[in-house]
Design a protein around this motif. Structure first.
Motif, short mmCIF file in Angstrom:
data_model
loop_
_atom_site.label_atom_id
_atom_site.label_comp_id
_atom_site.label_asym_id
_atom_site.label_seq_id
_atom_site.Cartn_x
_atom_site.Cartn_y
_atom_site.Cartn_z
N TYR A 8 0.85 -1.19 0.00
CA TYR A 8 0.00 0.00 0.00
C TYR A 8 0.88 1.25 0.00
O TYR A 8 1.73 1.41 0.88
CB TYR A 8 -0.94 0.00 1.22
N THR A 11 -0.46 7.42 -0.39
CA THR A 11 -1.82 7.97 -0.34
C THR A 11 -2.76 6.98 0.33
O THR A 11 -3.68 7.36 1.06
CB THR A 11 -2.32 8.25 -1.78
N SER A 12 -2.52 5.69 0.09
CA SER A 12 -3.41 4.65 0.63
C SER A 12 -3.32 4.53 2.15
O SER A 12 -4.22 3.97 2.77
CB SER A 12 -3.06 3.29 0.00
N ARG A 18 -7.60 6.04 6.55
CA ARG A 18 -7.16 5.22 5.40
C ARG A 18 -6.43 3.97 5.87
O ARG A 18 -6.54 2.90 5.25
CB ARG A 18 -6.30 6.06 4.46
N VAL A 22 -7.28 0.10 5.00
CA VAL A 22 -6.32 -0.92 4.57
C VAL A 22 -6.43 -2.15 5.48
O VAL A 22 -6.47 -3.29 5.00
CB VAL A 22 -4.87 -0.36 4.60
N TYR A 172 -1.14 -1.88 -4.37
CA TYR A 172 -2.33 -1.03 -4.23
C TYR A 172 -1.91 0.43 -4.19
O TYR A 172 -1.04 0.82 -3.41
CB TYR A 172 -3.09 -1.37 -2.94
N THR A 173 -2.56 1.25 -5.06
CA THR A 173 -2.17 2.65 -5.14
C THR A 173 -3.39 3.53 -5.35
O THR A 173 -4.52 3.11 -5.11
CB THR A 173 -1.08 2.81 -6.23
N ASP A 174 -3.15 4.78 -5.79
CA ASP A 174 -4.27 5.73 -5.93
C ASP A 174 -4.86 5.75 -7.34
O ASP A 174 -5.71 6.57 -7.65
CB ASP A 174 -3.84 7.13 -5.49
N SER A 230 -6.25 -0.49 -7.35
CA SER A 230 -6.62 0.66 -6.54
C SER A 230 -6.92 0.26 -5.10
O SER A 230 -7.57 -0.76 -4.87
CB SER A 230 -7.85 1.33 -7.14
N SER A 231 -6.50 1.09 -4.16
CA SER A 231 -6.85 0.87 -2.75
C SER A 231 -8.27 1.27 -2.48
O SER A 231 -8.84 0.92 -1.46
CB SER A 231 -5.99 1.75 -1.85
N PHE A 232 -8.82 2.09 -3.38
CA PHE A 232 -10.09 2.74 -3.07
C PHE A 232 -11.28 2.18 -3.83
O PHE A 232 -12.40 2.45 -3.50
CB PHE A 232 -9.98 4.25 -3.34
#
Ligand code: ADP
Ligand code: ASP
Ligand code: MG
Length: 407
Positions: A8, A11-12, A18, A22, A172-174, A230-232
């Protein structure tokens, strides 16, 4: 039951909320029955903040001490994530790079991983724990803390996945995958369901910072199945694939660019043996990496010699060459640190002619002057003035129809 390494990015894990999110994602993977090793970055902005603090005291801090400082960012995150996991009832344990024993060389600020002792990690996994490892850091043979270069948490994750022979390494990223180009510059950029390992390696080395280049090298060397997600939001992300697909390949897969470029020209050097070495030898001795090199055909008995370096090394390189240029009898030493490199990348280039000329035509239509050109089997790069970066990338994205999925 699979063994998954999840990474992660900043940003995550940028806030306690946040980090909580996670923890819930990790917990969900555990509940699916997977063993999970999590690698985390420092909270977003933290590494920059730490660099800034050091620079307030010394613009060129001692690299060893800088690494002691920078490694604290990730240490905060591993503890917070482990706390969050435990609060959810999920057994977890945090490790710094040195505690896992991620052994590196002693090149502070840009160390390379040599070996990972995965015994402790395996033991924890066997005991049903989630293992949370600090990205971006390791330890050298003498016990000094080292860091792996900006974006290095990606490499920690892939190296751990390789050492543990994990079933997949998930970054996992933005953004929800690897795009045809940076979606911040081209909103029409399209997510790629797959990209070949070779193309990803070029994209990363030509400036697409979605993955650190060394992480891609590692994945290639050890055949680590790698996915960017994506983390989101939920989704398949992008798989970095090792087989070329049987389907029709697009000629161009993506556009990379690099804003950190600067170029230096030694004008009017005598055209004789030893010139390239005379200029680039001292640059190499100062540990400055050179990227593109162009030497013109001599018109009279002299020639111009141009090369590019990272912007950070620009003034040092110029300083080094002042005396060298005089010693060689060069007419002039000039430089420009307001340039960028734009590259088109695709394995399909191998079987298609006219790609470079289409690139040049597109840029010329926009009135963009090309300062330097370099090509290899699966890429064409040009250097242009910094102010044309966005215009150039958008025009190329359009001309090669990258917003459209290949049929
Ligand atoms: P993290 O903090 O999670 O490591 P990074 O900022 O290092 O995230 O990498 C993700 C960013 O990479 C995205 O926000 C995007 O702006 C940038 N990027 C550059 N090129 C690409 C690309 N081709 N595809 C996707 N993202 C890209
Ligand atoms: N925190 C480090 C950086 O910002 C490493 C990483 O995030 O991958 O470069
Ligand atoms: Mg990153």
């Amino acid at each position: 039951m699979a063994l998954i390494v999840q990474k992660y990015g900043g940003t995550s894990v940028g806030s306690p909320e946040r980090i909580q999110h996670v923890a819930e994602k990790v917990m969900a993977a555990r509940q699916r029955g997977d063993d999970v090793v999590v690698v985390v970055s420092a909270m977003s902005g933290e590494t920059d903040r730490l660099v800034g603090l050091a620079h307030k005291l010394d613009p060129r801090p001692e690299p060893r001490e800088l690494d002691v400082l920078l490694s604290t960012g990730e240490q905060v995150t591993i503890a917070l994530l482990s706390i969050a996991l435990q609060k959810l009832g999920c057994a977890a344990r945090s490790y710094t790079g040195a505690q896992v024993r991620i052994l590196t060389d002693n090149a502070f600020n840009k160390a390379r991983i040599r070996d990972i002792d995965e015994t402790a990690v395996r033991k924890d996994l066997g005991a049903g724990r989630v293992v949370v490892v600090a990205g971006f850091q390791g330890v050298d043979e003498d016990g000094n803390i080292t860091t792996l270069g900006r974006g290095g948490s990606d490499t920690t994750a892939v190296a751990l996945a390789a050492a543990l022979k994990a079933d997949e390494c998930q970054i996992y990223t933005d953004v929800d995958g690897v795009y045809t180009t940076d979606p911040r510059v081209v909103p029409q950029a399209r997510r790629l369901a797959r990209i070949t390992f070779e193309e990803m390696l070029e994209m990363a080395s030509l400036g697409s910072k979605v993955l650190q280049i060394r992480s891609v090298e590692f994945a290639g060397k050890y055949n680590v199945p790698l996915r960017v997600l994506s983390s989101f939001q939920e989704g398949e992300g992008t798989l970095i694939s090792f087989e070329e697909s049987q389907m029709e390949q697009p000629v161009i897969s993506g556009i990379a660019f690099n804003r950190d470029e600067a170029k230096i020209t030694v004008v009017g050097v005598p055209d004789q043996p030893g010139v390239a070495y005379g200029i680039l030898g001292p640059i190499a001795n100062a540990n400055i990496e050179v990227d593109m090199i162009v030497q013109n055909v001599a018109a009279d008995a002299t020639t111009d010699f141009t090369f590019t370096v990272h912007r950070r090394d620009y003034s040092q390189a110029l300083d080094i060459l002042r005396d060298v240029a005089i010693g060689m009898g060069a007419r002039e030493l000039s430089g420009d640190n307001k340039i960028v490199k734009i590259s088109i990348v695709g394995v399909g280039m191998r079987s298609h002619a006219g790609i470079a000329s289409k690139m040049f035509q597109t840029l010329s239509k926009e009135g963009i002057n090309i300062r330097m050109i370099s090509t290899s089997e699966i890429k064409v790069s040009v250097v242009v003035d910094e102010k044309y970066l966005e215009l150039g990338v958008r025009a190329l994205h359009d001309a090669f129809e990258l917003e459209r999925a290949p049929k």
